[in-house]
Design an enzyme around this catalytic site. Structure first.
Site, PDB file in Angstrom:
ATOM      1  N   HIS A  53      -3.326   0.555  -3.633  1.00 35.10           N
ATOM      2  CA  HIS A  53      -3.469  -0.458  -2.595  1.00 35.10           C
ATOM      3  C   HIS A  53      -2.395  -1.516  -2.864  1.00 35.10           C
ATOM      4  O   HIS A  53      -1.774  -1.525  -3.939  1.00 35.10           O
ATOM      5  CB  HIS A  53      -4.870  -1.077  -2.670  1.00 35.10           C
ATOM      6  CG  HIS A  53      -5.917  -0.316  -1.902  1.00 35.10           C
ATOM      7  ND1 HIS A  53      -7.194  -0.806  -1.703  1.00 35.10           N
ATOM      8  CD2 HIS A  53      -5.875   0.890  -1.275  1.00 35.10           C
ATOM      9  CE1 HIS A  53      -7.902   0.070  -0.987  1.00 35.10           C
ATOM     10  NE2 HIS A  53      -7.124   1.108  -0.719  1.00 35.10           N
ATOM     11  N   ASP A 110      -8.452   4.860   3.768  1.00 30.04           N
ATOM     12  CA  ASP A 110      -8.040   3.852   2.785  1.00 30.04           C
ATOM     13  C   ASP A 110      -9.191   3.006   2.270  1.00 30.04           C
ATOM     14  O   ASP A 110      -9.130   2.462   1.164  1.00 30.04           O
ATOM     15  CB  ASP A 110      -6.962   2.944   3.407  1.00 30.04           C
ATOM     16  CG  ASP A 110      -6.117   2.273   2.344  1.00 30.04           C
ATOM     17  OD1 ASP A 110      -5.560   2.990   1.488  1.00 30.04           O
ATOM     18  OD2 ASP A 110      -6.010   1.032   2.352  1.00 30.04           O
ATOM     19  N   CYS A 159      -9.438  -3.701  -5.720  1.00 31.12           N
ATOM     20  CA  CYS A 159      -8.414  -4.730  -5.954  1.00 31.12           C
ATOM     21  C   CYS A 159      -9.050  -6.038  -6.435  1.00 31.12           C
ATOM     22  O   CYS A 159      -8.490  -6.735  -7.281  1.00 31.12           O
ATOM     23  CB  CYS A 159      -7.606  -4.957  -4.680  1.00 31.12           C
ATOM     24  SG  CYS A 159      -6.758  -3.459  -4.133  1.00 31.12           S
ATOM     25  N   GLU A 209      -2.396  -4.696  -3.601  1.00 26.70           N
ATOM     26  CA  GLU A 209      -2.548  -5.578  -4.766  1.00 26.70           C
ATOM     27  C   GLU A 209      -2.340  -4.796  -6.060  1.00 26.70           C
ATOM     28  O   GLU A 209      -1.772  -5.306  -7.032  1.00 26.70           O
ATOM     29  CB  GLU A 209      -3.949  -6.207  -4.762  1.00 26.70           C
ATOM     30  CG  GLU A 209      -4.274  -7.027  -3.514  1.00 26.70           C
ATOM     31  CD  GLU A 209      -4.909  -6.192  -2.401  1.00 26.70           C
ATOM     32  OE1 GLU A 209      -4.596  -4.987  -2.284  1.00 26.70           O
ATOM     33  OE2 GLU A 209      -5.706  -6.761  -1.643  1.00 26.70           O
ATOM     34  N   ASN A 253       0.830  -1.202   0.000  1.00 24.85           N
ATOM     35  CA  ASN A 253       0.000   0.000   0.000  1.00 24.85           C
ATOM     36  C   ASN A 253       0.869   1.259   0.000  1.00 24.85           C
ATOM     37  O   ASN A 253       1.825   1.351   0.750  1.00 24.85           O
ATOM     38  CB  ASN A 253      -0.907  -0.039   1.247  1.00 24.85           C
ATOM     39  CG  ASN A 253      -1.939   1.059   1.253  1.00 24.85           C
ATOM     40  OD1 ASN A 253      -1.626   2.237   1.251  1.00 24.85           O
ATOM     41  ND2 ASN A 253      -3.203   0.669   1.279  1.00 24.85           N
ATOM     42  N   SER A 301      -7.973  -9.207   2.926  1.00 20.51           N
ATOM     43  CA  SER A 301      -9.048  -9.440   1.959  1.00 20.51           C
ATOM     44  C   SER A 301      -9.145  -8.263   0.982  1.00 20.51           C
ATOM     45  O   SER A 301      -9.304  -7.119   1.395  1.00 20.51           O
ATOM     46  CB  SER A 301     -10.365  -9.596   2.727  1.00 20.51           C
ATOM     47  OG  SER A 301     -11.431  -9.844   1.844  1.00 20.51           O
ATOM     48  N   CYS A 330     -10.166  -5.314  -1.357  1.00 24.77           N
ATOM     49  CA  CYS A 330     -11.301  -4.385  -1.414  1.00 24.77           C
ATOM     50  C   CYS A 330     -11.981  -4.484  -2.782  1.00 24.77           C
ATOM     51  O   CYS A 330     -11.493  -5.181  -3.674  1.00 24.77           O
ATOM     52  CB  CYS A 330     -10.806  -2.959  -1.170  1.00 24.77           C
ATOM     53  SG  CYS A 330     -10.099  -2.200  -2.657  1.00 24.77           S
TER      54      CYS A 330
END
Lengths: 190, 190
Positions: free
Chosen positions: B95, B187, B127, B97, B84, B122, B124
């Protein structure tokens, strides 16, 4: 002056001011529009936002890129602009909408929730997801003839999605896909 | 040498070589694993990919950022790493990912479709959408206790999503959320 926080070094302001309040203080006048972004009408003047997105798409094309553009509108003012940067910056995440959100900078949730995201093309799963992440309540789409993202899913999450089927947007993509099919396929993971 | 195409100037290679073929040619040996990424088992050794994602999360924390990390694995090799970058680069789209995918560079669809995306948290909606855009068939998630993205929707699109509930990942996020709730809320658009 665009109603945005400076992209960097703005953390101290977050939570104290949002970008529209900041703009009001700087400008000393009330902003053009305040209200529920899902309910304000697409009047004739509002099409200028799609025009601004098309201008971004043309900028992308002129620099060798994929002609998709986007603007982020808060309270009737453009606070972010962007276009696809796959070719120009070798980016796999800077689709037009993502580039637009990045250029708008870090904003508070209360700003995003007053925004409308314009895109010349139906947002892909990534860009749709970005709009859902930030709870942007309304998306105006230039066209979904040449490509259609998960519009129904986005609507099922409470977002208003309007598709204008604009002839200029359609032509831009038809011409590009015909000229550079391999690049277009790469952009949508095909 | 990571099995990735150079991020820029790689367009001429796309469609001719994919990154894993390139790595095989450079290394002169067959790659560690080839097969359906949805079916290869999470053996003990495979946890090293989650370890690599945690290492990315720690790098992010050490530089003042949000401790979420990610790696992209193709044919048993890490081909992208990221974390991130909201604080470090003032980014609203990087982010973990997304940063990982961007760092992996432009890849062909055939590479993405052999990949597994690891994330300490997990994914979002944004992503998750990126994984769907590129048809990454499998996502391994460190934990979904402190935040849960649209896992069921992602599964409904044919993606295998596994959640490990790793204690280290949970503690990293619990400590961070307690220390910087306003940053964490920003975020995730809250």
């Amino acid at each position: 002056m665009p109603a945005v926080l400076p992209k960097r070094n703005a953390e101290h302001l977050l939570g104290k001011l949002d970008s529209c309040e900041l703009a009001e203080r700087v400008l000393g006048v009330p902003l053009f529009f305040a209200g529920n972004p899902q309910s304000f009408p697409l009047e004739a003047g509002m099409d200028s936002f799609l025009e601004a997105a098309i201008e971004e798409a043309r900028k992308g094309l002129a620099t060798g890129g994929i002609p998709i553009g986007s603007v982020l509108v808060c309270d009737g003012k453009i606070i972010g602009r962007g276009h696809n940067q796959r070719v120009q910056h070798g980016s796999v995440i800077h689709h037009a909408e993502m580039n637009c959100l990045e250029n708008a900078g870090r904003l508070t949730a209360s700003v995003y929730q007053r925004c409308v995201l314009y895109s010349t093309l139906s947002p892909c799963p990534m860009c749709s997801g970005a709009a859902l992440l930030y709870k942007i309540p309304r998306i105006v789409v230039g066209e979904n003839v040449t490509f259609q993202g998960p519009e129904e899913y986005v609507r099922s999450q409470g977002v208003k999605v309007e598709v204008l089927q604009d002839a200029t947007c359609i032509q831009l993509m038809r011409d590009f896909i015909k000229a550079r099919p391999e690049l277009w396929n790469e952009d949508i993971g095909v």
